[in-house]
Design a protein around this motif. Structure first.
Motif, PDB file in Angstrom:
ATOM      1  N   TYR A 136      21.391 -10.223 -12.649  1.00 19.08           N
ATOM      2  CA  TYR A 136      20.448 -11.118 -11.971  1.00 19.08           C
ATOM      3  C   TYR A 136      20.374 -12.387 -12.802  1.00 19.08           C
ATOM      4  O   TYR A 136      19.814 -12.391 -13.901  1.00 19.08           O
ATOM      5  CB  TYR A 136      19.084 -10.428 -11.861  1.00 19.08           C
ATOM      6  CG  TYR A 136      18.032 -11.140 -10.993  1.00 19.08           C
ATOM      7  CD1 TYR A 136      18.159 -12.461 -10.601  1.00 19.08           C
ATOM      8  CD2 TYR A 136      16.899 -10.450 -10.588  1.00 19.08           C
ATOM      9  CE1 TYR A 136      17.195 -13.075  -9.818  1.00 19.08           C
ATOM     10  CE2 TYR A 136      15.919 -11.051  -9.797  1.00 19.08           C
ATOM     11  CZ  TYR A 136      16.067 -12.368  -9.420  1.00 19.08           C
ATOM     12  OH  TYR A 136      15.104 -12.975  -8.648  1.00 19.08           O
ATOM     13  N   LEU A 137      21.014 -13.447 -12.303  1.00 25.19           N
ATOM     14  CA  LEU A 137      21.057 -14.721 -13.026  1.00 25.19           C
ATOM     15  C   LEU A 137      20.338 -15.792 -12.220  1.00 25.19           C
ATOM     16  O   LEU A 137      20.481 -15.859 -11.001  1.00 25.19           O
ATOM     17  CB  LEU A 137      22.508 -15.183 -13.241  1.00 25.19           C
ATOM     18  CG  LEU A 137      23.479 -14.222 -13.932  1.00 25.19           C
ATOM     19  CD1 LEU A 137      24.853 -14.880 -14.049  1.00 25.19           C
ATOM     20  CD2 LEU A 137      22.961 -13.805 -15.304  1.00 25.19           C
ATOM     21  N   ASP A 138      19.572 -16.627 -12.921  1.00 28.98           N
ATOM     22  CA  ASP A 138      19.058 -17.858 -12.317  1.00 28.98           C
ATOM     23  C   ASP A 138      19.871 -18.997 -12.920  1.00 28.98           C
ATOM     24  O   ASP A 138      19.942 -19.129 -14.143  1.00 28.98           O
ATOM     25  CB  ASP A 138      17.568 -18.029 -12.635  1.00 28.98           C
ATOM     26  CG  ASP A 138      16.988 -19.279 -11.980  1.00 28.98           C
ATOM     27  OD1 ASP A 138      17.558 -19.765 -10.984  1.00 28.98           O
ATOM     28  OD2 ASP A 138      15.960 -19.778 -12.476  1.00 28.98           O
ATOM     29  N   LEU A 139      20.525 -19.791 -12.071  1.00 26.43           N
ATOM     30  CA  LEU A 139      21.428 -20.844 -12.534  1.00 26.43           C
ATOM     31  C   LEU A 139      20.912 -22.203 -12.091  1.00 26.43           C
ATOM     32  O   LEU A 139      20.649 -22.406 -10.909  1.00 26.43           O
ATOM     33  CB  LEU A 139      22.832 -20.632 -11.930  1.00 26.43           C
ATOM     34  CG  LEU A 139      23.483 -19.262 -12.151  1.00 26.43           C
ATOM     35  CD1 LEU A 139      24.745 -19.148 -11.307  1.00 26.43           C
ATOM     36  CD2 LEU A 139      23.805 -19.064 -13.629  1.00 26.43           C
ATOM     37  N   HIS A 140      20.776 -23.103 -13.061  1.00 27.48           N
ATOM     38  CA  HIS A 140      20.458 -24.500 -12.742  1.00 27.48           C
ATOM     39  C   HIS A 140      21.725 -25.305 -13.008  1.00 27.48           C
ATOM     40  O   HIS A 140      22.118 -25.488 -14.162  1.00 27.48           O
ATOM     41  CB  HIS A 140      19.302 -25.005 -13.608  1.00 27.48           C
ATOM     42  CG  HIS A 140      17.999 -24.319 -13.319  1.00 27.48           C
ATOM     43  ND1 HIS A 140      16.796 -24.773 -13.806  1.00 27.48           N
ATOM     44  CD2 HIS A 140      17.707 -23.212 -12.591  1.00 27.48           C
ATOM     45  CE1 HIS A 140      15.815 -23.974 -13.383  1.00 27.48           C
ATOM     46  NE2 HIS A 140      16.349 -23.020 -12.652  1.00 27.48           N
ATOM     47  N   LEU A 141      22.344 -25.753 -11.911  1.00 30.99           N
ATOM     48  CA  LEU A 141      23.642 -26.427 -12.031  1.00 30.99           C
ATOM     49  C   LEU A 141      23.466 -27.935 -11.851  1.00 30.99           C
ATOM     50  O   LEU A 141      23.017 -28.377 -10.792  1.00 30.99           O
ATOM     51  CB  LEU A 141      24.608 -25.917 -10.958  1.00 30.99           C
ATOM     52  CG  LEU A 141      24.936 -24.421 -10.973  1.00 30.99           C
ATOM     53  CD1 LEU A 141      24.356 -23.729  -9.762  1.00 30.99           C
ATOM     54  CD2 LEU A 141      26.444 -24.212 -11.025  1.00 30.99           C
ATOM     55  N   PRO A 142      23.830 -28.720 -12.862  1.00 31.11           N
ATOM     56  CA  PRO A 142      23.795 -30.174 -12.668  1.00 31.11           C
ATOM     57  C   PRO A 142      24.922 -30.613 -11.726  1.00 31.11           C
ATOM     58  O   PRO A 142      25.929 -29.914 -11.578  1.00 31.11           O
ATOM     59  CB  PRO A 142      23.993 -30.745 -14.072  1.00 31.11           C
ATOM     60  CG  PRO A 142      24.482 -29.648 -14.917  1.00 31.11           C
ATOM     61  CD  PRO A 142      24.239 -28.346 -14.217  1.00 31.11           C
ATOM     62  N   ALA A 143      24.728 -31.776 -11.087  1.00 30.44           N
ATOM     63  CA  ALA A 143      25.741 -32.310 -10.177  1.00 30.44           C
ATOM     64  C   ALA A 143      27.095 -32.362 -10.873  1.00 30.44           C
ATOM     65  O   ALA A 143      27.205 -32.808 -12.011  1.00 30.44           O
ATOM     66  CB  ALA A 143      25.321 -33.706  -9.718  1.00 30.44           C
ATOM     67  N   GLY A 144      28.125 -31.877 -10.186  1.00 29.01           N
ATOM     68  CA  GLY A 144      29.487 -31.947 -10.712  1.00 29.01           C
ATOM     69  C   GLY A 144      29.877 -30.762 -11.584  1.00 29.01           C
ATOM     70  O   GLY A 144      31.017 -30.694 -12.052  1.00 29.01           O
ATOM     71  N   SER A 145      28.981 -29.825 -11.793  1.00 27.86           N
ATOM     72  CA  SER A 145      29.301 -28.696 -12.669  1.00 27.86           C
ATOM     73  C   SER A 145      29.827 -27.508 -11.873  1.00 27.86           C
ATOM     74  O   SER A 145      29.679 -27.427 -10.665  1.00 27.86           O
ATOM     75  CB  SER A 145      28.059 -28.269 -13.454  1.00 27.86           C
ATOM     76  OG  SER A 145      27.092 -27.718 -12.580  1.00 27.86           O
ATOM     77  N   ARG A 146      30.451 -26.597 -12.607  1.00 29.66           N
ATOM     78  CA  ARG A 146      30.864 -25.334 -11.994  1.00 29.66           C
ATOM     79  C   ARG A 146      30.487 -24.201 -12.928  1.00 29.66           C
ATOM     80  O   ARG A 146      30.372 -24.398 -14.136  1.00 29.66           O
ATOM     81  CB  ARG A 146      32.365 -25.332 -11.662  1.00 29.66           C
ATOM     82  CG  ARG A 146      33.282 -25.213 -12.856  1.00 29.66           C
ATOM     83  CD  ARG A 146      34.666 -25.787 -12.569  1.00 29.66           C
ATOM     84  NE  ARG A 146      35.364 -25.158 -11.462  1.00 29.66           N
ATOM     85  CZ  ARG A 146      36.207 -24.122 -11.593  1.00 29.66           C
ATOM     86  NH1 ARG A 146      36.423 -23.592 -12.784  1.00 29.66           N
ATOM     87  NH2 ARG A 146      36.837 -23.647 -10.547  1.00 29.66           N
ATOM     88  N   PHE A 147      30.310 -23.016 -12.361  1.00 33.53           N
ATOM     89  CA  PHE A 147      29.932 -21.853 -13.155  1.00 33.53           C
ATOM     90  C   PHE A 147      30.787 -20.670 -12.720  1.00 33.53           C
ATOM     91  O   PHE A 147      30.942 -20.412 -11.535  1.00 33.53           O
ATOM     92  CB  PHE A 147      28.446 -21.524 -12.950  1.00 33.53           C
ATOM     93  CG  PHE A 147      27.999 -20.303 -13.715  1.00 33.53           C
ATOM     94  CD1 PHE A 147      27.726 -20.390 -15.074  1.00 33.53           C
ATOM     95  CD2 PHE A 147      27.866 -19.076 -13.080  1.00 33.53           C
ATOM     96  CE1 PHE A 147      27.326 -19.258 -15.785  1.00 33.53           C
ATOM     97  CE2 PHE A 147      27.463 -17.945 -13.793  1.00 33.53           C
ATOM     98  CZ  PHE A 147      27.193 -18.044 -15.138  1.00 33.53           C
TER      99      PHE A 147
END
Ligand code: CO
Length: 297
Positions: free
Chosen positions: A187-198
């Protein structure tokens, strides 16, 4: 290096999006408005997960009534509070204040009666409640409960600036607040900035989904808009998921090992057979499910 082959850092081939789900507007408790994202008809497809509710409103009429005393048996509830304050009290003697990015993990096991009551009369209340099944052998275990303040949740920031909160399971060497052997929840909460990948490796047999609660992401070329759940295909060749954000986005990534057991749900009870449901109803009626201190049944 991690010894877990699914805890590496790269994904060769991402899972694709099998289906987008909008969820159903509904209300629960004493009239709390929410969106049921993972509904009962998806319980087999997303085994071991039974339900995901998203609540979010700045109108107190949508949340003030809260969830007065009600029972649970046979599974676990995971409440993630993005904004707002909610007080929990249960028949096993646990009391907690859930707020501002905190997580409450409750294993109902053989039974609890609890209440979840908002501690605010205005402002935003936003969060999620996930139901995670227990294997048949653990459904009658003793109740268990933990509160995690946001600061207590394991976190990391990737080279691309993705802020990762690991509520359960393990991601890139960071072990989450809770781990479970039978269902191996991630269970992950991800805050992705514009242009990023995970990238997150995932075992092929585990069921997985992504819920976008801010912005929009793309998975294997398919756009996943805000307030949509993307069910990820269990493609045998895919070794994980790659999530790309063209604008700032916040998403939940949830995966787990299916139990492959019969699922029989009657409201707040989830067991393996109808007989066990009758037993739960009888136990609740006769006060054997637990009673809250000072409030005899
Ligand atoms: Co409850």
């Amino acid at each position: 290096m991690s010894s877990n082959p699914f805890d590496g850092t790269t994904v060769q081939q991402s899972r694709s999006v099998e289906r987008l789900v909008a969820g159903q507007a509904t209300s629960d408790g004493a009239g709390v408005k929410l969106t049921r994202v993972l509904t009962q008809n998806l319980q087999h497809r997303l085994d071991p997960f039974l339900m995901l509710d998203a609540f979010g409103s700045d109108n107190p009429n949508d949340y003030l009534a809260g969830f007065p005393d009600h029972p649970h048996r046979g599974f676990e509830t995971v409440t993630y509070m993005i904004a707002g304050r909610m007080r929990h009290e249960d028949s096993a003697g646990h009391v907690g204040l859930l707020e501002n990015g905190g997580v409450q993990w409750m294993t109902a096991g053989k039974g609890v009666i609890h209440s979840e009551i908002p501690q605010q009369e205005q402002g935003v209340m936003e969060g999620f409640q996930l139901w995670l099944n227990l294997p048949g052998r653990d459904k009658m275990q003793d109740p268990w409960y933990r509160d995690f303040a946001n600061n207590d949740l394991p976190k990391r920031v990737t080279e691309q600036g993705v802020a990762v909160t690991v509520i359960a399971g393990s991601s890139h060497g960071v072990t989450g607040a809770v781990t479970r052997d039978a269902t191996q929840p991630l269970y992950l909460d991800l805050h992705l900035p514009a242009g990023s990948r995970f990238e997150q490796p995932l075992p092929a047999g585990h069921n997985a989904f992504v819920y976008v609660y801010r912005g929009e992401v793309a998975i294997a070329g398919k756009a996943v808009p805000v307030q949509r759940m993307a069910i990820l295909a269990n493609t045998p060749e895919a070794d994980g998921v790659v999530i790309e954000a063209s604008a700032d986005a916040r998403v939940l990534l949830i995966a787990g090992k299916p139990l492959k057991e019969p699922i029989v749900q009657y409201g707040p009870f989830v067991m393996n057979s109808q007989q066990e449901i009758y037993q739960a109803l009888n136990d609740f009626r006769d006060g054997r499910l637990g009673e809250k201190a000072g409030q005899p049944a």
